[in-house]
Motif scaffolding. Structure first.
Motif, PDB file in Angstrom:
ATOM      1  N   ALA A  77      47.267  -8.921 -69.530  1.00  0.00           N
ATOM      2  CA  ALA A  77      47.407  -8.901 -68.067  1.00  0.00           C
ATOM      3  C   ALA A  77      47.234  -7.494 -67.499  1.00  0.00           C
ATOM      4  O   ALA A  77      47.950  -7.089 -66.575  1.00  0.00           O
ATOM      5  CB  ALA A  77      48.757  -9.495 -67.647  1.00  0.00           C
ATOM      6  N   ARG A  78      46.265  -6.763 -68.043  1.00  0.00           N
ATOM      7  CA  ARG A  78      45.962  -5.421 -67.533  1.00  0.00           C
ATOM      8  C   ARG A  78      44.490  -5.290 -67.152  1.00  0.00           C
ATOM      9  O   ARG A  78      43.981  -4.180 -67.046  1.00  0.00           O
ATOM     10  CB  ARG A  78      46.309  -4.343 -68.573  1.00  0.00           C
ATOM     11  N   GLY A  79      43.807  -6.412 -66.964  1.00  0.00           N
ATOM     12  CA  GLY A  79      42.407  -6.359 -66.594  1.00  0.00           C
ATOM     13  C   GLY A  79      41.489  -6.837 -67.701  1.00  0.00           C
ATOM     14  O   GLY A  79      41.892  -7.033 -68.854  1.00  0.00           O
ATOM     15  N   VAL A  80      40.201  -7.000 -67.342  1.00  0.00           N
ATOM     16  CA  VAL A  80      39.249  -7.615 -68.261  1.00  0.00           C
ATOM     17  C   VAL A  80      38.982  -6.749 -69.488  1.00  0.00           C
ATOM     18  O   VAL A  80      38.848  -7.266 -70.604  1.00  0.00           O
ATOM     19  CB  VAL A  80      37.933  -7.943 -67.519  1.00  0.00           C
ATOM     20  N   ALA A  81      38.910  -5.426 -69.339  1.00  0.00           N
ATOM     21  CA  ALA A  81      38.643  -4.567 -70.487  1.00  0.00           C
ATOM     22  C   ALA A  81      39.791  -4.640 -71.495  1.00  0.00           C
ATOM     23  O   ALA A  81      39.568  -4.743 -72.710  1.00  0.00           O
ATOM     24  CB  ALA A  81      38.412  -3.129 -70.041  1.00  0.00           C
ATOM     25  N   ALA A  82      41.024  -4.589 -70.994  1.00  0.00           N
ATOM     26  CA  ALA A  82      42.185  -4.695 -71.876  1.00  0.00           C
ATOM     27  C   ALA A  82      42.222  -6.057 -72.568  1.00  0.00           C
ATOM     28  O   ALA A  82      42.590  -6.159 -73.748  1.00  0.00           O
ATOM     29  CB  ALA A  82      43.466  -4.462 -71.089  1.00  0.00           C
ATOM     30  N   ASN A  83      41.827  -7.100 -71.856  1.00  0.00           N
ATOM     31  CA  ASN A  83      41.819  -8.431 -72.453  1.00  0.00           C
ATOM     32  C   ASN A  83      40.772  -8.531 -73.559  1.00  0.00           C
ATOM     33  O   ASN A  83      41.000  -9.162 -74.598  1.00  0.00           O
ATOM     34  CB  ASN A  83      41.566  -9.483 -71.371  1.00  0.00           C
ATOM     35  N   ARG A  84      39.606  -7.922 -73.354  1.00  0.00           N
ATOM     36  CA  ARG A  84      38.586  -7.933 -74.405  1.00  0.00           C
ATOM     37  C   ARG A  84      39.076  -7.152 -75.630  1.00  0.00           C
ATOM     38  O   ARG A  84      38.849  -7.574 -76.777  1.00  0.00           O
ATOM     39  CB  ARG A  84      37.274  -7.347 -73.879  1.00  0.00           C
ATOM     40  N   ASN A  85      39.723  -6.025 -75.404  1.00  0.00           N
ATOM     41  CA  ASN A  85      40.263  -5.273 -76.537  1.00  0.00           C
ATOM     42  C   ASN A  85      41.316  -6.086 -77.279  1.00  0.00           C
ATOM     43  O   ASN A  85      41.404  -6.034 -78.512  1.00  0.00           O
ATOM     44  CB  ASN A  85      40.866  -3.946 -76.057  1.00  0.00           C
ATOM     45  N   LYS A  86      42.104  -6.850 -76.533  1.00  0.00           N
ATOM     46  CA  LYS A  86      43.148  -7.671 -77.156  1.00  0.00           C
ATOM     47  C   LYS A  86      42.541  -8.744 -78.048  1.00  0.00           C
ATOM     48  O   LYS A  86      42.978  -8.939 -79.199  1.00  0.00           O
ATOM     49  CB  LYS A  86      44.005  -8.325 -76.069  1.00  0.00           C
ATOM     50  N   VAL A  87      41.508  -9.430 -77.562  1.00  0.00           N
ATOM     51  CA  VAL A  87      40.934 -10.506 -78.351  1.00  0.00           C
ATOM     52  C   VAL A  87      40.242  -9.962 -79.598  1.00  0.00           C
ATOM     53  O   VAL A  87      40.285 -10.570 -80.672  1.00  0.00           O
ATOM     54  CB  VAL A  87      39.984 -11.377 -77.495  1.00  0.00           C
ATOM     55  N   VAL A  88      39.621  -8.789 -79.487  1.00  0.00           N
ATOM     56  CA  VAL A  88      39.014  -8.168 -80.671  1.00  0.00           C
ATOM     57  C   VAL A  88      40.090  -7.818 -81.688  1.00  0.00           C
ATOM     58  O   VAL A  88      39.937  -8.029 -82.893  1.00  0.00           O
ATOM     59  CB  VAL A  88      38.208  -6.914 -80.291  1.00  0.00           C
ATOM     60  N   ILE A 158      28.529  -7.194 -81.838  1.00  0.00           N
ATOM     61  CA  ILE A 158      28.642  -5.809 -82.285  1.00  0.00           C
ATOM     62  C   ILE A 158      29.441  -5.759 -83.584  1.00  0.00           C
ATOM     63  O   ILE A 158      30.421  -6.487 -83.751  1.00  0.00           O
ATOM     64  CB  ILE A 158      29.295  -4.924 -81.193  1.00  0.00           C
ATOM     65  N   ARG A 159      28.985  -4.925 -84.497  1.00  0.00           N
ATOM     66  CA  ARG A 159      29.701  -4.762 -85.748  1.00  0.00           C
ATOM     67  C   ARG A 159      31.091  -4.182 -85.461  1.00  0.00           C
ATOM     68  O   ARG A 159      31.235  -3.255 -84.649  1.00  0.00           O
ATOM     69  CB  ARG A 159      28.915  -3.829 -86.674  1.00  0.00           C
ATOM     70  N   ARG A 160      32.108  -4.722 -86.103  1.00  0.00           N
ATOM     71  CA  ARG A 160      33.479  -4.283 -85.818  1.00  0.00           C
ATOM     72  C   ARG A 160      33.639  -2.775 -85.998  1.00  0.00           C
ATOM     73  O   ARG A 160      34.230  -2.094 -85.146  1.00  0.00           O
ATOM     74  CB  ARG A 160      34.469  -5.009 -86.734  1.00  0.00           C
ATOM     75  N   ASP A 161      33.134  -2.245 -87.103  1.00  0.00           N
ATOM     76  CA  ASP A 161      33.281  -0.813 -87.357  1.00  0.00           C
ATOM     77  C   ASP A 161      32.657   0.021 -86.237  1.00  0.00           C
ATOM     78  O   ASP A 161      33.187   1.069 -85.861  1.00  0.00           O
ATOM     79  CB  ASP A 161      32.643  -0.441 -88.699  1.00  0.00           C
ATOM     80  N   THR A 162      31.533  -0.446 -85.705  1.00  0.00           N
ATOM     81  CA  THR A 162      30.872   0.264 -84.611  1.00  0.00           C
ATOM     82  C   THR A 162      31.709   0.199 -83.346  1.00  0.00           C
ATOM     83  O   THR A 162      31.866   1.200 -82.633  1.00  0.00           O
ATOM     84  CB  THR A 162      29.478  -0.337 -84.351  1.00  0.00           C
ATOM     85  N   PHE A 163      32.248  -0.974 -83.055  1.00  0.00           N
ATOM     86  CA  PHE A 163      33.088  -1.148 -81.875  1.00  0.00           C
ATOM     87  C   PHE A 163      34.287  -0.208 -81.912  1.00  0.00           C
ATOM     88  O   PHE A 163      34.617   0.457 -80.920  1.00  0.00           O
ATOM     89  CB  PHE A 163      33.553  -2.606 -81.781  1.00  0.00           C
ATOM     90  N   VAL A 164      34.934  -0.133 -83.070  1.00  0.00           N
ATOM     91  CA  VAL A 164      36.105   0.736 -83.219  1.00  0.00           C
ATOM     92  C   VAL A 164      35.699   2.203 -83.095  1.00  0.00           C
ATOM     93  O   VAL A 164      36.370   2.998 -82.432  1.00  0.00           O
ATOM     94  CB  VAL A 164      36.804   0.474 -84.564  1.00  0.00           C
ATOM     95  N   ALA A 165      34.575   2.576 -83.734  1.00  0.00           N
ATOM     96  CA  ALA A 165      34.115   3.966 -83.679  1.00  0.00           C
ATOM     97  C   ALA A 165      33.784   4.405 -82.257  1.00  0.00           C
ATOM     98  O   ALA A 165      33.968   5.575 -81.890  1.00  0.00           O
ATOM     99  CB  ALA A 165      32.897   4.144 -84.584  1.00  0.00           C
ATOM    100  N   LEU A 166      33.304   3.460 -81.439  1.00  0.00           N
ATOM    101  CA  LEU A 166      32.965   3.772 -80.044  1.00  0.00           C
ATOM    102  C   LEU A 166      34.184   3.802 -79.134  1.00  0.00           C
ATOM    103  O   LEU A 166      34.085   4.179 -77.973  1.00  0.00           O
ATOM    104  CB  LEU A 166      31.954   2.758 -79.514  1.00  0.00           C
ATOM    105  N   GLY A 167      35.333   3.380 -79.662  1.00  0.00           N
ATOM    106  CA  GLY A 167      36.557   3.414 -78.872  1.00  0.00           C
ATOM    107  C   GLY A 167      36.862   2.144 -78.107  1.00  0.00           C
ATOM    108  O   GLY A 167      37.770   2.132 -77.261  1.00  0.00           O
ATOM    109  N   GLY A 168      36.107   1.054 -78.389  1.00  0.00           N
ATOM    110  CA  GLY A 168      36.348  -0.193 -77.678  1.00  0.00           C
ATOM    111  C   GLY A 168      36.007  -0.079 -76.205  1.00  0.00           C
ATOM    112  O   GLY A 168      35.238   0.792 -75.785  1.00  0.00           O
TER     113      GLY A 168
END
Length: 307
Positions: A77-88, A158-168
């Motif tokens: 409940a902090r916005g769409v970007a936070a929700n996407r980070n949560k689901v990942v 997106i590859r998980r490792d890449t997503f994490v390296a980019l900072g989500g």
């Protein structure tokens, strides 16, 4: 983000986690899940599905319970970007596959993504987003992706490792443009990407109110201007920033018209003309937001995008 990673022995064949964020659209979510779960040619052994629900009423939970093997989590409940980070963070696949809750994927969608992931050549995979039932009217909206470089989360892997390296996702983008910001970082990092013309999701056009049209236009100008100044707080407030946005609006107007014409031709010329006029009218409002240094406030979304 804490992730439940697969054991190394299971990583020979890529495992996909389909990540969907939602808020208050259970009927649309049900249509999407029906296709993702029961309408894909890719075997279920190669992917799972996670839904992060940002609705305070948890309206998606009962829908998710209708489908075996789908995981429901409560959103932040902090916005769409936070929700996407949560689901990942709640997923376990080597690859993260984003699709929105109002998309209708074609049967071979995940199979095409899985085949590209299996090649081992790419870190980011884009697919096609095709609008359907889209009349020549500003009162209807649907995103369109027909070429690479947009990195739209309506159809992105997106590859998980890449997503994490980019900072989500940058959680300052609480309402929209979080995918455009991630795309900017993907380009800057020079990671290998590909575009799959056969990995298609359909997006039925949604009717919108006039108030929503104006609010969306202000939001688009404001957020896109923010993308040009991702690290400078000073560039995002004060009269100088407001003046710069007004000047930049004309460039933005040209770019939007060019992109729309490239995608749809000039068949929708009425919409192009009206949208251009609305952008000009909304520029002073967006400028005022920047002048006062306003920030996004989750819950003020003009289009429900899972936050």
């Amino acid at each position: 983000m804490k992730a439940m990673l697969l054991p190394e022995t299971e990583k020979q064949v890529p495992f996909l986690s389909v990540c969907i964020v939602t808020r208050g659209r259970p009927a649309l979510l049900r249509e999407c899940l029906e296709i993702v779960i029961n309408g894909q040619s890719l075997s279920r052994e190669h992917y799972d599905v996670i839904v992060s629900d940002d609705d305070p009423e948890h309206s998606a939970k009962k829908v998710v319970e209708e489908f075996a093997g789908v995981t429901w989590v409560s959103g932040p409940a902090r916005g769409v970007a936070a929700n996407r980070n949560k689901v990942v963070g709640q997923s376990r696949g080597e690859w993260i596959v984003f699709v929105d809750d109002d998309e209708l994927p074609e049967p071979n969608w995940l199979a095409e993504v899985h085949k590209a992931a299996l090649s081992g050549q790419w870190d980011v995979i884009e697919g096609v987003v095709q609008p359907t039932d889209y009349p020549d009217s500003i009162f209807w909206y649907a995103p369109t992706v027909e070429s690479p470089g947009l990195f739209c989360t309506a159809n992105l892997a997106i590859r998980r490792d890449t997503f994490v390296a980019l900072g989500g996702f940058d959680e300052q983008f609480a309402i929209s443009h979080e995918d455009m910001d991630l795309g900017r970082r993907i380009r800057n990092a020079g990671v290998p990407t590909t575009f799959l013309p056969k990995a298609v999701v359909k997006h039925p056009a949604r009717r919108q109110k006039l108030k929503t049209i104006f609010t969306r236009t202000v939001q688009q100008q404001y957020q896109t201007y923010r993308l040009l100044h991702p690290t400078s707080r000073g560039a995002m407030s004060g009269i100088g920033a407001a003046v710069r946005l007004s000047q930049w609006t004309m460039v933005y107007l040209f770019r939007c018209t060019r992109i729309n014409a490239a995608v749809a031709g000039w068949q929708k010329w009425r919409s192009f003309c009206l949208e251009s006029g609305i952008r000009v009218l909304c520029a002073p409002i967006a400028a005022m937001r920047i002048w006062h240094g306003e920030r996004d406030v989750p819950g003020n979304e003009t289009e429900n995008r899972g936050s």
